[in-house]
Design a protein around this motif. Structure first.
Motif, PDB file in Angstrom:
ATOM      1  N   LEU A  51       0.832  -1.213   0.021  1.00  0.00           N
ATOM      2  CA  LEU A  51      -0.081  -0.152  -0.125  1.00  0.00           C
ATOM      3  C   LEU A  51       0.825   1.305   0.093  1.00  0.00           C
ATOM      4  CD1 LEU A  51      -3.129   0.038   0.026  1.00  0.00           C
ATOM      5  CD2 LEU A  51      -2.863   0.498   2.636  1.00  0.00           C
ATOM      6  N   LEU A  52       2.055   1.049   0.779  1.00  0.00           N
ATOM      7  CA  LEU A  52       2.733   2.303   0.982  1.00  0.00           C
ATOM      8  C   LEU A  52       3.617   2.420  -0.315  1.00  0.00           C
ATOM      9  CD1 LEU A  52       3.683   2.173   4.708  1.00  0.00           C
ATOM     10  CD2 LEU A  52       2.392   4.240   3.670  1.00  0.00           C
ATOM     11  N   ALA A  53       4.048   1.293  -0.718  1.00  0.00           N
ATOM     12  CA  ALA A  53       4.719   1.622  -2.195  1.00  0.00           C
ATOM     13  C   ALA A  53       4.059   2.393  -3.314  1.00  0.00           C
ATOM     14  CB  ALA A  53       5.189   0.209  -2.620  1.00  0.00           C
ATOM     15  N   ALA A  54       2.612   1.908  -3.266  1.00  0.00           N
ATOM     16  CA  ALA A  54       1.671   2.667  -3.939  1.00  0.00           C
ATOM     17  C   ALA A  54       1.657   3.972  -3.705  1.00  0.00           C
ATOM     18  CB  ALA A  54       0.473   1.961  -3.925  1.00  0.00           C
ATOM     19  N   ALA A  55       1.483   4.364  -2.674  1.00  0.00           N
ATOM     20  CA  ALA A  55       1.299   5.694  -1.994  1.00  0.00           C
ATOM     21  C   ALA A  55       2.601   6.687  -2.299  1.00  0.00           C
ATOM     22  CB  ALA A  55       0.984   5.819  -0.455  1.00  0.00           C
ATOM     23  N   VAL A  56       3.867   5.967  -2.147  1.00  0.00           N
ATOM     24  CA  VAL A  56       4.952   6.790  -2.658  1.00  0.00           C
ATOM     25  C   VAL A  56       4.864   6.981  -4.039  1.00  0.00           C
ATOM     26  CG1 VAL A  56       7.663   6.326  -2.834  1.00  0.00           C
ATOM     27  CG2 VAL A  56       6.473   5.628  -0.570  1.00  0.00           C
ATOM     28  N   LEU A  57       4.660   6.042  -5.083  1.00  0.00           N
ATOM     29  CA  LEU A  57       4.533   6.221  -6.627  1.00  0.00           C
ATOM     30  C   LEU A  57       3.398   7.449  -6.689  1.00  0.00           C
ATOM     31  CD1 LEU A  57       4.679   2.678  -8.122  1.00  0.00           C
ATOM     32  CD2 LEU A  57       6.366   4.481  -8.542  1.00  0.00           C
ATOM     33  N   LEU A  58       2.367   7.262  -6.167  1.00  0.00           N
ATOM     34  CA  LEU A  58       1.358   8.171  -6.475  1.00  0.00           C
ATOM     35  C   LEU A  58       1.771   9.500  -5.910  1.00  0.00           C
ATOM     36  CD1 LEU A  58      -2.241   6.736  -4.891  1.00  0.00           C
ATOM     37  CD2 LEU A  58      -1.458   7.407  -7.640  1.00  0.00           C
ATOM     38  N   ALA A  59       2.445   9.574  -4.739  1.00  0.00           N
ATOM     39  CA  ALA A  59       3.081  11.057  -4.234  1.00  0.00           C
ATOM     40  C   ALA A  59       3.840  11.611  -5.338  1.00  0.00           C
ATOM     41  CB  ALA A  59       3.457  10.958  -3.094  1.00  0.00           C
ATOM     42  N   MET A  60       4.898  10.598  -5.944  1.00  0.00           N
ATOM     43  CA  MET A  60       6.005  11.198  -6.808  1.00  0.00           C
ATOM     44  C   MET A  60       5.355  11.462  -8.032  1.00  0.00           C
ATOM     45  SD  MET A  60       8.879   8.699  -6.112  1.00  0.00           S
ATOM     46  CE  MET A  60      10.312   9.318  -6.834  1.00  0.00           C
ATOM     47  N   ILE A  61       4.314  10.713  -8.404  1.00  0.00           N
ATOM     48  CA  ILE A  61       3.705  11.182  -9.711  1.00  0.00           C
ATOM     49  C   ILE A  61       2.754  12.395  -9.689  1.00  0.00           C
ATOM     50  CG2 ILE A  61       1.540  10.509 -11.446  1.00  0.00           C
ATOM     51  CD1 ILE A  61       2.347   7.865 -10.770  1.00  0.00           C
ATOM     52  N   GLY A  62       2.022  12.824  -8.524  1.00  0.00           N
ATOM     53  CA  GLY A  62       1.317  13.911  -8.182  1.00  0.00           C
ATOM     54  C   GLY A  62       2.321  15.293  -8.248  1.00  0.00           C
ATOM     55  N   ASN A  63       3.564  14.792  -7.582  1.00  0.00           N
ATOM     56  CA  ASN A  63       4.632  16.112  -7.498  1.00  0.00           C
ATOM     57  C   ASN A  63       5.043  16.305  -9.080  1.00  0.00           C
ATOM     58  OD1 ASN A  63       4.677  16.467  -5.012  1.00  0.00           O
ATOM     59  ND2 ASN A  63       6.665  15.927  -4.785  1.00  0.00           N
ATOM     60  N   TYR A  64       5.243  15.246  -9.814  1.00  0.00           N
ATOM     61  CA  TYR A  64       5.772  15.453 -11.164  1.00  0.00           C
ATOM     62  C   TYR A  64       4.685  16.239 -12.180  1.00  0.00           C
ATOM     63  CZ  TYR A  64       8.275  14.298 -15.541  1.00  0.00           C
ATOM     64  OH  TYR A  64       9.056  14.482 -16.634  1.00  0.00           O
ATOM     65  N   TYR A  65       3.597  15.718 -12.046  1.00  0.00           N
ATOM     66  CA  TYR A  65       2.452  16.504 -12.967  1.00  0.00           C
ATOM     67  C   TYR A  65       1.773  17.684 -12.232  1.00  0.00           C
ATOM     68  CZ  TYR A  65       3.137  12.420 -16.057  1.00  0.00           C
ATOM     69  OH  TYR A  65       3.949  11.856 -17.008  1.00  0.00           O
ATOM     70  N   GLY A  66       2.197  18.097 -10.771  1.00  0.00           N
ATOM     71  CA  GLY A  66       1.626  19.283 -10.391  1.00  0.00           C
ATOM     72  C   GLY A  66       0.225  18.849  -9.877  1.00  0.00           C
ATOM     73  N   LEU A  67      -0.320  17.725  -9.434  1.00  0.00           N
ATOM     74  CA  LEU A  67      -1.374  17.424  -8.861  1.00  0.00           C
ATOM     75  C   LEU A  67      -1.539  17.144  -7.617  1.00  0.00           C
ATOM     76  CD1 LEU A  67      -2.124  14.608 -11.577  1.00  0.00           C
ATOM     77  CD2 LEU A  67      -3.028  16.756 -11.565  1.00  0.00           C
ATOM     78  N   PRO A  68      -1.858  18.347  -6.745  1.00  0.00           N
ATOM     79  CA  PRO A  68      -1.746  18.160  -5.126  1.00  0.00           C
ATOM     80  C   PRO A  68      -2.532  17.039  -4.581  1.00  0.00           C
ATOM     81  CG  PRO A  68      -2.927  20.282  -5.865  1.00  0.00           C
ATOM     82  CD  PRO A  68      -2.196  19.712  -7.225  1.00  0.00           C
ATOM     83  N   TRP A  69      -3.730  16.840  -5.339  1.00  0.00           N
ATOM     84  CA  TRP A  69      -4.840  15.945  -4.569  1.00  0.00           C
ATOM     85  C   TRP A  69      -4.220  14.646  -4.605  1.00  0.00           C
ATOM     86  CZ3 TRP A  69      -6.602  12.334  -7.885  1.00  0.00           C
ATOM     87  CH2 TRP A  69      -6.289  12.558  -9.270  1.00  0.00           C
ATOM     88  N   LEU A  70      -3.385  13.949  -5.491  1.00  0.00           N
ATOM     89  CA  LEU A  70      -2.963  12.820  -5.687  1.00  0.00           C
ATOM     90  C   LEU A  70      -2.045  12.302  -4.514  1.00  0.00           C
ATOM     91  CD1 LEU A  70      -3.934  10.716  -7.836  1.00  0.00           C
ATOM     92  CD2 LEU A  70      -1.411  11.070  -8.868  1.00  0.00           C
TER      93      LEU A  70
END
Lengths: 164, 318
Positions: free
Chosen positions: B299-318
């Motif tokens: 779950l946390l590996a998925a969360a880390v990935l989501l957070a990095m994707i969110g940062n990269y594309y500038g999506l604060p809700w991800l």
């Protein structure tokens, strides 16, 4: 004893349950004390898993020869001050097993063999009602109190922990 | 001189020892009261934890013959002072005092109570305590990895919004609420369960389980030493939920309504922990390990990935 220490002891009694050959009837009544109907946690009474944490030993059963040594050992391991409750007819005086070849009891003589000064309370009945067990706890606490100040106003008569 | 006095007051009176202890005893009453209400009981009065501790202080201290005396006696004090320091660090962060790297200090201090428990119970020479100690050790091994990963998610989420030098500072982190994003919510849920395990609450109370190992790690402790353990657990009830509030929920601000809201957040986390405690059975140690490593870790590996994707594309809700 200091007033504060006595107050704390009365408000927080942790109980360790010792079965010395009971038929499980008294044990069921003891578990019954923790149910929503009686809820002794209101008075700070709690069952604990180790005699080192206990302030009261709730002994059921008549004290068989197998259990006698263990009971004495458990009493020695309990942190003092502590109270021993003989719960049920068997624990008070071996009940119907009085002449049994396998009996080493009764409980009070087993405990007295280790510590002549032990505080022992008796709750008779086969099995004792939960109300009776709570009453026994109240009376034992009254015995800790100086003669004139009883534990509660609900026990007007003089209460002795050990009638013997 | 004045500074030293101020620091001492800070650690020993407010908001250190005295204040935290008072809140902790109140919190441990809340644990028992809410548990009682869940089970349709009345529950103990407010002064119950105080009475328990006072009674234990007046009782005999028994040290087993086979025990390693020094370690046996010192372990509760080590654990207690560890949690006290942790609480002080967290209050410093709450007061907005920026101290870079205190998240690392806090993570080390959070291991100290479990370590002290393992030391003390191994020193007592009781087989039941040995079983408890080995279970506690396995539990520490299981929940430390997910906890660190959960912090990693928070640090990634706040990466753009905090000055680069202050990324490891609790005071800076507490200005943001990462729980309001998908990855932050996932990380918060897993961290909540880690806190559950750190507190030794059901479903992760196998180290202390009273029905199988009769109190486990605490089995040989009595009197004042047991009282110190109980006080340590009361302090943990303040420190660990407060840690979650500071890291995930935006901290507590000391002014007007936001103070009330901050206290509300703390109570919310505490009640959540108590409700999890009351609605779950105890799991086996291997089940706990599998839960934290496989499910928590994934779950946390998925969360880390989501957070990095969110940062990269500038999506604060991800």
């Amino acid at each position: 004893m200091h007033t504060l220490q006595l107050w704390a002891l009365k408000k927080s009694i942790w109980v360790f349950h010792v079965n010395t050959g009971a038929c499980n009837n008294c044990d069921i009544e003891i578990v019954n004390l923790l149910t929503p109907k009686f809820d002794v946690e209101r008075f700070g009474i709690k069952l604990v898993g180790s005699p080192r944490h206990a302030d009261a030993l709730l002994v059921t059963g008549g004290g068989t020869r197998q259990a006698a040594k263990r009971l004495q050992e458990v009493y020695r391991q309990t942190a003092k001050p502590c109270v021993v409750f003989c719960t049920g007819a068997c624990a008070c005086g071996m009940g119907i097993f009085e002449k049994g070849y396998h009996m080493a009891g009764p409980i009070d003589s087993l405990i007295r063999a280790v510590d002549p000064q032990a505080i022992i309370a008796y709750v008779p009945g086969c099995p004792p009602k939960p109300q009776a067990i709570i009453m026994g706890v109240v009376k034992a606490l009254a015995a800790l109190q100086p003669e004139r100040e009883y534990a509660t106003e609900r026990v007007p008569q003089t209460a002795y922990a050990d009638p013997g | 001189m004045i500074d030293t006095l101020q620091n001492l007051t800070w650690i020993l009176v407010f908001p250190g020892l005295l204040f935290t202890l008072a809140v902790g005893l109140l919190a441990s009453w809340l644990v028992r009261k809410v548990s009682a209400l869940v089970q349709y009981r009345v529950g103990p009065p407010v002064y119950q934890p105080v009475a328990d501790v006072m009674k234990l202080m007046g009782k005999e201290i028994l040290v087993p013959q086979e025990a390693q005396r020094t370690v046996f006696v010192l372990a509760p004090l080590v654990g207690f002072s560890g949690v006290l320091l942790l609480a002080t660090v967290l209050w410093l962060a709450t007061a907005g005092i920026v101290y870079v790297g205190d998240i690392v200090v806090a993570m080390y201090l959070m291991v100290l109570p479990s370590l002290a428990l393992i030391l003390g119970s191994s020193a007592s020479g009781s087989p039941h305590a040995a079983v408890g100690a080995s279970r506690e050790m396995k539990l520490v091994l299981s929940y430390e990895l997910p906890l660190v990963l959960a912090f990693l998610v928070v640090i990634i989420k706040t990466a753009g919004r905090i000055a680069p030098g202050e990324q490891l500072s609790l005071a800076a982190l507490s200005q943001h609420a990462p729980v309001l994003s998908v990855s932050g919510l996932l990380a918060f849920l897993v961290a909540l369960l880690c806190v559950q395990a750190k507190l030794g609450f059901v479903p992760f109370d196998m180290a202390e389980s009273e029905t199988e190992v009769a109190g486990g790690v605490l089995i040989e402790y009595s009197g004042a030493l047991l009282a110190v353990w109980k006080l340590m657990q009361a302090l943990m009830l303040v420190a660990l939920p407060l840690f979650l509030v500071v890291v995930f929920l935006g901290g507590i601000q000391a002014s007007g309504w936001s103070l009330v809201w901050g206290i509300g957040k703390y109570v919310l986390v505490l009640v959540l922990v108590i409700l999890i405690k009351n609605t779950n059975p105890r799991v086996r140690i291997d089940q706990a390990m599998r839960f934290f490593w496989f499910y928590g870790g994934t779950l946390l590996a998925a969360a880390v990935l989501l957070a990095m994707i969110g940062n990269y594309y500038g999506l604060p809700w991800l």
